[in-house]
Structures are given as C-alpha cells and as structure tokens.
Enzyme design. Structure first.
Site, PDB file in Angstrom:
ATOM      1  N   ASN A 151     -42.279 -19.291   6.066  1.00  0.00           N
ATOM      2  CA  ASN A 151     -42.323 -19.462   7.135  1.00  0.00           C
ATOM      3  C   ASN A 151     -42.038 -18.125   8.306  1.00  0.00           C
ATOM      4  O   ASN A 151     -42.084 -17.227   8.343  1.00  0.00           O
ATOM      5  CB  ASN A 151     -40.338 -19.457   7.484  1.00  0.00           C
ATOM      6  CG  ASN A 151     -39.554 -20.120   8.742  1.00  0.00           C
ATOM      7  OD1 ASN A 151     -41.179 -19.429   9.357  1.00  0.00           O
ATOM      8  ND2 ASN A 151     -38.895 -20.276   9.235  1.00  0.00           N
TER       9      ASN A 151
ATOM     10  N   CYS B 178     -38.059 -19.870  16.711  1.00  0.00           N
ATOM     11  CA  CYS B 178     -39.230 -21.287  15.290  1.00  0.00           C
ATOM     12  C   CYS B 178     -39.823 -22.473  16.030  1.00  0.00           C
ATOM     13  O   CYS B 178     -40.578 -23.456  16.201  1.00  0.00           O
ATOM     14  CB  CYS B 178     -38.034 -21.689  13.731  1.00  0.00           C
ATOM     15  SG  CYS B 178     -38.213 -20.962  13.163  1.00  0.00           S
TER      16      CYS B 178
ATOM     17  N   HIS C 225     -41.888 -28.186  11.647  1.00  0.00           N
ATOM     18  CA  HIS C 225     -41.896 -26.361  11.600  1.00  0.00           C
ATOM     19  C   HIS C 225     -41.804 -26.353  10.455  1.00  0.00           C
ATOM     20  O   HIS C 225     -40.788 -26.990   9.263  1.00  0.00           O
ATOM     21  CB  HIS C 225     -41.005 -25.668  12.473  1.00  0.00           C
ATOM     22  CG  HIS C 225     -40.474 -24.589  11.897  1.00  0.00           C
ATOM     23  ND1 HIS C 225     -41.196 -23.390  12.268  1.00  0.00           N
ATOM     24  CD2 HIS C 225     -39.444 -24.051  11.937  1.00  0.00           C
ATOM     25  CE1 HIS C 225     -40.618 -22.081  11.841  1.00  0.00           C
ATOM     26  NE2 HIS C 225     -39.109 -22.985  11.233  1.00  0.00           N
TER      27      HIS C 225
HETATM   28  N1  COA Z   1     -32.740 -15.022  -4.581  1.00  0.00           N
HETATM   29  C1  COA Z   1     -31.963 -15.092  -5.394  1.00  0.00           C
HETATM   30  N2  COA Z   1     -31.095 -15.024  -5.615  1.00  0.00           N
HETATM   31  C2  COA Z   1     -30.866 -15.812  -3.793  1.00  0.00           C
HETATM   32  C3  COA Z   1     -31.497 -15.109  -3.178  1.00  0.00           C
HETATM   33  C4  COA Z   1     -32.453 -15.009  -3.805  1.00  0.00           C
HETATM   34  N3  COA Z   1     -34.027 -14.801  -2.997  1.00  0.00           N
HETATM   35  N4  COA Z   1     -30.760 -15.055  -2.158  1.00  0.00           N
HETATM   36  C5  COA Z   1     -29.680 -15.792  -1.951  1.00  0.00           C
HETATM   37  N5  COA Z   1     -29.740 -15.916  -3.465  1.00  0.00           N
HETATM   38  C6  COA Z   1     -28.282 -15.762  -4.218  1.00  0.00           C
HETATM   39  C7  COA Z   1     -27.054 -15.732  -3.422  1.00  0.00           C
HETATM   40  O1  COA Z   1     -26.950 -14.751  -3.012  1.00  0.00           O
HETATM   41  C8  COA Z   1     -25.579 -16.763  -3.938  1.00  0.00           C
HETATM   42  O2  COA Z   1     -25.632 -15.883  -5.043  1.00  0.00           O
HETATM   43  P1  COA Z   1     -23.768 -16.284  -5.346  1.00  0.00           P
HETATM   44  O3  COA Z   1     -23.369 -17.648  -4.762  1.00  0.00           O
HETATM   45  O4  COA Z   1     -23.664 -15.257  -5.771  1.00  0.00           O
HETATM   46  O5  COA Z   1     -22.892 -15.311  -3.904  1.00  0.00           O
HETATM   47  C9  COA Z   1     -26.216 -17.328  -3.849  1.00  0.00           C
HETATM   48  O6  COA Z   1     -28.195 -17.388  -4.356  1.00  0.00           O
HETATM   49  C10 COA Z   1     -26.620 -19.737  -3.599  1.00  0.00           C
HETATM   50  O7  COA Z   1     -27.348 -18.891  -1.794  1.00  0.00           O
HETATM   51  P2  COA Z   1     -26.605 -19.205  -0.727  1.00  0.00           P
HETATM   52  O8  COA Z   1     -26.676 -19.215   0.386  1.00  0.00           O
HETATM   53  O9  COA Z   1     -26.078 -20.619  -0.716  1.00  0.00           O
HETATM   54  O10 COA Z   1     -27.953 -20.413  -0.881  1.00  0.00           O
HETATM   55  P3  COA Z   1     -28.887 -22.434  -0.190  1.00  0.00           P
HETATM   56  O11 COA Z   1     -28.522 -22.791  -1.597  1.00  0.00           O
HETATM   57  O12 COA Z   1     -28.187 -22.067   0.581  1.00  0.00           O
HETATM   58  O13 COA Z   1     -30.418 -21.197   0.195  1.00  0.00           O
HETATM   59  C11 COA Z   1     -31.530 -20.737   1.728  1.00  0.00           C
HETATM   60  C12 COA Z   1     -30.791 -20.131   0.448  1.00  0.00           C
HETATM   61  C13 COA Z   1     -31.213 -19.416   2.746  1.00  0.00           C
HETATM   62  C14 COA Z   1     -33.167 -20.994   0.727  1.00  0.00           C
HETATM   63  C15 COA Z   1     -31.135 -22.090   2.485  1.00  0.00           C
HETATM   64  O14 COA Z   1     -29.310 -21.307   3.204  1.00  0.00           O
HETATM   65  C16 COA Z   1     -32.336 -22.080   3.136  1.00  0.00           C
HETATM   66  O15 COA Z   1     -33.254 -22.611   3.299  1.00  0.00           O
HETATM   67  N6  COA Z   1     -31.722 -22.141   4.788  1.00  0.00           N
HETATM   68  C17 COA Z   1     -32.425 -22.668   6.122  1.00  0.00           C
HETATM   69  C18 COA Z   1     -33.192 -21.091   6.016  1.00  0.00           C
HETATM   70  C19 COA Z   1     -34.182 -21.740   7.081  1.00  0.00           C
HETATM   71  O16 COA Z   1     -34.962 -23.010   6.651  1.00  0.00           O
HETATM   72  N7  COA Z   1     -34.027 -20.616   7.987  1.00  0.00           N
HETATM   73  C20 COA Z   1     -35.500 -21.047   9.046  1.00  0.00           C
HETATM   74  C21 COA Z   1     -34.770 -21.775  10.643  1.00  0.00           C
HETATM   75  S1  COA Z   1     -36.330 -21.349  11.270  1.00  0.00           S
END
Ligand code: COA
Length: 333
Positions: free
Chosen positions: A290, A115, A260
């Site tokens: 992204n 990224c 980004h």
């Molecule tokens: N739809 C529905 N539920 C989902 C899901 C989806 N697409 N993806 C994950 N979940 C669920 C998980 O399984 C988890 O369920 P559980 O509590 O029963 O285990 C719940 O949602 C919460 O998951 P979690 O990973 O803690 O959620 P979060 O609030 O951290 O959001 C992201 C997940 C990926 C959106 C978040 O962590 C994020 O944005 N991280 C940064 C990612 C990023 O920017 N990456 C690129 C970097 S360059």
C-alpha cells in the site's frame, strides 16, 4: 467549458525489493499470514541515500511528460498529494517544481488526504481546468512510508502493509470528455484510527523539542486494522455507486476499476459486491504493498502500459483511507 483529460501517466518505485521472507527475519510474521490477509508478496522501500519523495515524484513526472509528448515548461500548475513530505514544511510540491527545473513562478499545491489524496488532487485539477485557469496540470502522488513504520513485532500489522513510490498524471484541458465527475468525502470522527501523532503541533514546546526523544512510538504509523477494514469495504462500494448514479451509468459500463491498493482482500470484496469480472479490476498490491497517495497513479500508469486502458474506456478510481477520507472519480478515457 473545457473537460479534463489524463494525457500522460508515469510512475517510479525504489529499487530495493522487500520480500515477506525478509520481514519474517526481523519480526514475528510469515509469508503465509501476509499473503492470506493482505495479498502482498513484496514492496519497495527507499534507500535514504538516494530516494526522496520529491525525486521519486520527478522521475514519475518525467515519464508522464514523455508519454504525453510534453515538456516540463508546458506545466502550469502542480498538485502534489502526499502525507510524507520530505520536510515538515514546505510541502513537496515546491521541491518537485525545483527538481523538474520548472518556471519558478508556477503554483504548487500540497494535498494531505492520505490514501484518497490522488483523487482529491485530481478533483482539484478538474475544477481548475473547468474554470479555464490552467491548461496542463501535473498531478502527483508520492510517499515514503517505510521510514515511519515500526519494523518490529510490535508494529507488524502496519510494517507488512506499506510501501514507497510515486505516480504522476498530466491533466490537460480538452474539448473532449475526460473526467466525468469526482466525489469526495470525509469523517473526522475516525481520525485516530489510522494516523501518526508526531511531530504534531498541539504539543507543548518542550514536548515538541525534547532534548532526547525517549519513546518514538508516536512518530510511527498507528492503525486499527479491523476498524479500517470494516469502514473501507462499505465506503468503497458506496462511493463507486455514487459516481455511477451521478452519470446514469451502471457497473457493467466500467471497463476498469482502479481501486486504491489498500489490501487485496478489500479489492476482492468490492469486486464481489459489485459483481465485477477480473478483467474489470486492476490490482498490483502484490508487488508494491500500500503506497498511500501513490497507489492509484502507479496502478493507472502500469494498467495503461499493459494495454488495460484504451481510448473511450470508462475508468473508475476509488479510494479510502486515513481521516477517514474516501473518494471516487469516473473518467471517459
Ligand atoms: N504477521 C503475523 N501475525 C500478525 C501480523 C503479522 N504481520 N499482524 C497482526 N498479526 C496478528 C495479530 O497480532 C493478531 O494476533 P492475536 O490474535 O494473537 O492478537 C492476529 O494476527 C489477528 O489480528 P487482526 O488485526 O485481528 O487481523 P486481521 O485479520 O484484521 O488482519 C490487517 C490485520 C491489518 C491485515 C487487516 O485488519 C486489514 O487489512 N485492515 C485494513 C488495513 C488497510 O487496508 N489499511 C490501509 C487503509 S488505506
């Protein structure tokens, strides 16, 4: 010593629009969850019959060249940021050179900083311009992430985030100020928090060339979303502040921050932390997801076309991603 100026921007995204609604038909997810956690409403995924990383990059590059009023033959160096090259090797830089029909001898360099790749590439271009080695450098970010996603409920935390596309910038030597500074960082202690394991070289020959790949999970994107989020919000803010301090400027001086496009919540967090107005920040993740190294040049190209970047504006670029790597650039437009 010459300055580096961006004199042309272009972008290309595949035609196929993948909505949150569509994703909810192939995995356990829903529009509300995706919009609330990421801000993404739709993304573009390639048609493997027509799109490649190199040909998307060529389309973006042609737009950038046209807007710059330049011919492909004016380009004397290519820097291509991608973590999803068309081949395991060679890199996509040489393929882009071929697609554009450029002079067979000009150099093409590939950058693999995920990224942060576009800012790393811009920084390399800036150094070559400053030394006087090149005059018109084509700096490109292009990615096909969709084919490395696990598009099932198991992979839903990444499948909903990533998209495909390409963006390009022509960086030209100039007597007028342009890129003021670039700031690059990395911390390999977190390499496995966001990565694809295979086809990795540190495998036995048998593992690298099995008769049959039974488990393809190591060929898919793995991300520890919470960890990425936690580090991203700190590093983004730090590296933007570092760039401002290096130039004795303050956040009020920023006309447009183009972060980004990792996640809308991350962008909003940075905006709030730096007390920037909506006018000072550009986001288009809602439409494209992204797109890794392509996200900043696509966003820059759209922001410029929408009139959000004007002559003399102070534009700040910032990124964070796999590696971990993070980076910023300040540009006097
Ligand atoms: N739809 C529905 N539920 C989902 C899901 C989806 N697409 N993806 C994950 N979940 C669920 C998980 O399984 C988890 O369920 P559980 O509590 O029963 O285990 C719940 O949602 C919460 O998951 P979690 O990973 O803690 O959620 P979060 O609030 O951290 O959001 C992201 C997940 C990926 C959106 C978040 O962590 C994020 O944005 N991280 C940064 C990612 C990023 O920017 N990456 C690129 C970097 S360059």
């Amino acid at each position: 010593m010459p300055y580096s100026r961006i004199v042309g921007l272009g972008h290309y995204v595949p035609e196929r629009i993948v909505t949150n609604q569509y994703l909810s038909t192939v995995m356990d997810t829903n529009d509300d969850w995706i919009v609330e956690r990421t801000g993404i409403r739709e993304r573009r995924w390639i048609d493997p019959a027509t799109d490649t990383v190199a040909n998307m990059a060529a389309k973006a590059s042609r737009m950038a060249l046209e807007r710059a009023g330049l011919q492909p033959s004016d380009i004397d160096f290519i820097i291509f940021a991608t973590i999803t090259p068309d081949y395991f090797f060679p890199g996509s830089g040489v393929l882009l050179q071929r697609e554009l029909g450029l002079d067979g001898r000009i150099a093409a360099l590939d950058i693999r900083n995920a990224c942060s790749g576009f800012i790393y590439a811009l920084s390399v271009a800036d150094q070559f311009i400053k030394t006087g080695m090149y005059k018109n450098i084509l700096v490109v970010g292009g990615e096909i992430q969709s084919t490395a996603l696990d598009v099932t409920t198991r992979g839903r935390n990444t499948a909903v985030i990533f998209g495909d596309g390409a963006g390009a910038a022509i960086v030209q030597a100039s007597g007028r100020q342009g890129v003021l500074s670039t700031h690059l960082h990395s911390d390999g202690n977190f390499a496995e928090e966001l990565y694809i394991r295979d086809p990795g070289s540190s495998r036995s020959a048998a593992e690298r060339q099995p008769d049959q790949i039974l488990d393809t999970s190591t060929y898919k994107v793995v991300m520890n979303g919470n960890q990425v989020f936690k580090h991203a919000v700190v590093r983004f803010t730090e590296v933007i502040t570092e760039a401002l301090q290096a130039n004795s400027l303050s956040k009020e001086d920023i006309n447009l921050l183009v972060p980004h496009q990792a996640n809308l919540r991350i962008s909003q967090y940075i905006q709030e932390k730096l007390s920037l107005s909506n006018d000072q920040v550009y986001n288009n993740i809602m439409r494209y997801g992204n797109t890794t190294a392509a996200s900043i040049p696509i966003a820059l190209s759209e922001a410029w076309a929408e009139g959000r970047i004007r002559e003399n504006d102070l534009v700040c670029l910032a990124a964070f991603g796999s590696g971990f790597t993070w980076a910023s650039a300040l540009i006097r437009w």
